[in-house]
Design a protein around this motif. Structure first.
Motif: not given
Length: 246
Positions: A59, A43-44, A40, A105
């Protein structure tokens, strides 16, 4: 006497096996959670440099894995003798907003709206805030997964000193012959044909948590016409907004 002793030994063995299963589930779930948090975070960091549709897809799948991991952890805790149930005022609009954000999400690129409707007088209930949040989260994310397009609504209404919490969707619905089984652990409606349906623990966890809170989840569903999952909880008496009961 011999039969009674034999039954007692079998019961003890079954109890030990259940505890071992819960321990293994909890261990696996915690081991899964650590790399998921790393994914996570990565990914950000990649989001500004990668095509947004790919980022959103990643996500969505990561949040699905996180939800499955949370369900495994909660499922492993349900039989623990040290489980405590709190009893304090819970602010429903705040809880629904939190769940709405968490469910976002799972929508991804689908044409699905997650809406909130809290009627006057239904803003508060007395319950365990964490367990209630887990219940509503599981119901909401499950509704989003099985709604290809349309709407998922988190509703609250008060009647006769009780507050009815409901999650309604316009999704695929549940066939009548499957409605009796959807709360079984690891069971997935439609034989698991939905690739994002998880491991089949969300509703089982929600049902058992509802029992701990002294209520039950009621299902009203028609195939291809959506579903409603609801539960009733007591409203605080008068203007009671105080702290938890002993």
């Amino acid at each position: 006497m011999g039969a009674a002793l034999g039954a007692a030994k079998l019961f003890a063995a079954a109890r030990d096996a259940t505890r071992e299963k819960a321990r293994v589930l909890a261990h696996v779930a915690h081991d899964l959670a650590a790399p998921l948090h790393v994914i996570i975070g990565t990914t950000d960091l990649l989001a500004p440099h990668v095509e947004q549709t790919l980022v959103e897809r990643l996500r969505r799948q990561t949040h699905l894995l996180m939800q499955m991991t949370s369900d495994l952890i909660e499922f492993s805790r349900l039989d623990a003798p040290e489980v405590w149930v709190r009893n304090e005022p819970v602010h429903i609009p705040e809880l629904y907003q939190w769940v709405q954000e968490l469910a976002a999400p799972f929508v991804g690129t689908k044409d699905v709206r997650v809406e909130v409707a809290v009627e006057p007088g239904a803003e508060w209930v007395r319950s365990d805030p964490e367990k209630l949040r887990q219940i509503v989260t599981n119901l909401a994310t499950n509704a989003v997964k099985y709604t290809p397009r349309g709407r998922v609504e988190l509703r609250a209404a008060r009647e006769n000193g009780r507050v009815m919490l409901a999650v309604r969707d316009t999704g695929i619905g549940i066939p009548a012959h499957e409605q009796a089984r959807i709360f079984e652990p690891f069971y997935r409606a439609g034989n698991g044909t939905n690739r994002e349906s998880g491991v089949g623990l969300g509703l089982a966890v929600a049902r058992d948590l509802a029992r701990m809170l002294g209520t039950r989840i009621v299902v009203d569903s028609t195939e291809r016409a959506g579903s409603t999952f609801s539960l009733e909880l007591p409203a605080p008496e008068g203007e009671d907004r105080g702290g938890p009961d002993a």
